[in-house]
Design an enzyme around this catalytic site. Structure first.
Site, PDB file in Angstrom:
ATOM      1  NE  ARG A  50      -2.474   1.177   3.547  1.00  0.00           N
ATOM      2  CZ  ARG A  50      -3.187   1.026   4.670  1.00  0.00           C
ATOM      3  NH1 ARG A  50      -4.467   0.721   4.612  1.00  0.00           N
ATOM      4  NH2 ARG A  50      -2.624   1.167   5.844  1.00  0.00           N
ATOM      5  CE  LYS A 149      -2.030   4.742   6.822  1.00  0.00           C
ATOM      6  NZ  LYS A 149      -3.093   5.412   7.541  1.00  0.00           N
ATOM      7  CD  GLU A 182     -11.573   6.346   5.138  1.00  0.00           C
ATOM      8  OE1 GLU A 182     -11.072   5.257   5.443  1.00  0.00           O
ATOM      9  OE2 GLU A 182     -10.959   7.195   4.457  1.00  0.00           O
TER      10      GLU A 182
HETATM   11  N1  PMP Z   1      -9.026   4.970   6.975  1.00  0.00           N
HETATM   12  C1  PMP Z   1      -8.083   5.907   7.216  1.00  0.00           C
HETATM   13  C2  PMP Z   1      -8.332   7.297   6.777  1.00  0.00           C
HETATM   14  C3  PMP Z   1      -6.893   5.549   7.873  1.00  0.00           C
HETATM   15  O1  PMP Z   1      -5.950   6.474   8.115  1.00  0.00           O
HETATM   16  C4  PMP Z   1      -6.699   4.219   8.284  1.00  0.00           C
HETATM   17  C5  PMP Z   1      -5.416   3.810   8.944  1.00  0.00           C
HETATM   18  N2  PMP Z   1      -5.348   4.096  10.295  1.00  0.00           N
HETATM   19  C6  PMP Z   1      -7.729   3.285   8.051  1.00  0.00           C
HETATM   20  C7  PMP Z   1      -8.861   3.702   7.362  1.00  0.00           C
HETATM   21  C8  PMP Z   1      -7.594   1.867   8.467  1.00  0.00           C
HETATM   22  O2  PMP Z   1      -6.616   1.219   7.695  1.00  0.00           O
HETATM   23  P1  PMP Z   1      -5.727   0.033   8.263  1.00  0.00           P
HETATM   24  O3  PMP Z   1      -6.684  -1.049   8.656  1.00  0.00           O
HETATM   25  O4  PMP Z   1      -4.881  -0.372   7.112  1.00  0.00           O
HETATM   26  O5  PMP Z   1      -4.964   0.550   9.408  1.00  0.00           O
END
Ligand code: PMP
Length: 288
Positions: A50, A149, A182
């Protein structure tokens, strides 16, 4: 604490970046948050994939191969003699002029910090979280794609401030069409009639690694999983709801915008998936 900066380890006190780094000046860069459990780095390959996908999307060429980046991550945890920790990987555009043009940045900077994780209190997991939807809309995927990200988290920070102002821990962001995207640093799921639903990436969600793991665990248990657009109505009328993220893992949600979700307590499917997730973190991952 030993911090990795551009191939060298330095002490916390000396771990500094230039005021001309475009990561600072413009949020120009990408990052990852990874966890290690019980001497293993959980889902390291997925996080590295990622990171490189985010970098590719912003035309940032990371000056290490993926294998070297994985090794640097493990080496940083080892240098700090940690077995259970949170690792922050950061790649910035590097040092440039005051103008925003990335052409002035000759070399991206790589920073790896391995430290203790700040988790929500256990009582909150037992009780479940009260959250709100907020006015700040999730970035359009045609503007800054939420799948990247990036170091530019103002969109999420504004939503977090709105959650703080509402006196709750977390916000749910909607997209410009009003569909659920989200949380500020977590993905969201609901359960309705035994099936699991989560917004698709095009609704403005990050491709969460925990999200993917939870979907796999559910499928293995014969739970139907669907990526589908959700409205606030769907959230309010869910049987169960939870958030997922590397830091928070699986956090049950029991109230949204003042509406009690399901029984008002963490539900059975949320609990089952949490147990399965914890079991998986104990046994899988890249050895340190
Ligand atoms: N959405 C956002 C905006 C994030 O920054 C994150 C990571 N903390 C997530 C979702 C969750 O992703 P992950 O399960 O890969 O940590």
């Amino acid at each position: 604490m030993k911090i990795f900066i551009d191939g060298k380890f330095c002490n916390e006190r000396d771990a500094k970046v230039s005021v001309f780094d475009h990561g600072l000046l413009y949020g120009d860069g990408v990052f990852e948050g990874i966890r290690a459990y019980n001497g293993r780095v959980f889902k390291l390959r997925e996080h590295i994939d990622r990171l490189y996908a985010s970098a590719k999307a912003i035309l940032l060429e990371i000056p290490l191969t993926q294998a070297q980046m994985m090794k640097a991550t493990v080496d940083t945890i080892r240098a700090n003699k940690l077995r259970d920790c949170y690792v922050r990987l950061i790649v910035t555009r590097g040092i440039g002029t005051l103008g925003l043009n990335p052409r002035s940045c000759k070399k991206p900077s790589i920073i790896i910090i391995a430290g203790k994780i700040q988790v929500y209190p256990a009582e909150l997991y037992a009780r479940g979280m009260d959250i709100v939807t907020v006015p700040t809309v999730r970035n359009l995927h045609s503007a800054v794609n939420p799948a990247i990200k990036s170091l530019n988290y103002l969109n999420n920070i504004l939503a977090k401030i709105e959650a703080n102002n509402a006196g709750v821990e977390e916000a749910v962001m909607l997209n410009a069409e009003g569909f659920v995207s989200e949380g500020t640093a977590d993905n969201i799921f609901i359960i309705k009639k035994g099936a699991l639903y989560t917004p698709p990436l095009y609704a403005g969600a990050l491709y969460g690694i925990t999200r993917g793991t939870v979907m796999e665990l559910a499928e293995q248990s014969g739970i139907k999983v669907a990526e589908t657009n959700l409205t606030r109505y769907d959230l309010f009328n869910a049987d169960e709801c939870f958030l997922t993220g590397t830091g928070a893992e699986i956090m049950p949600v029991i109230k949204i915008d003042g509406r009690i979700i399901g029984t008002g307590k963490p539900g059975p499917i949320s609990k089952q998936l949490t147990e399965e997730y914890h079991a998986l973190t104990k046994v899988s991952g890249e050895p340190i």
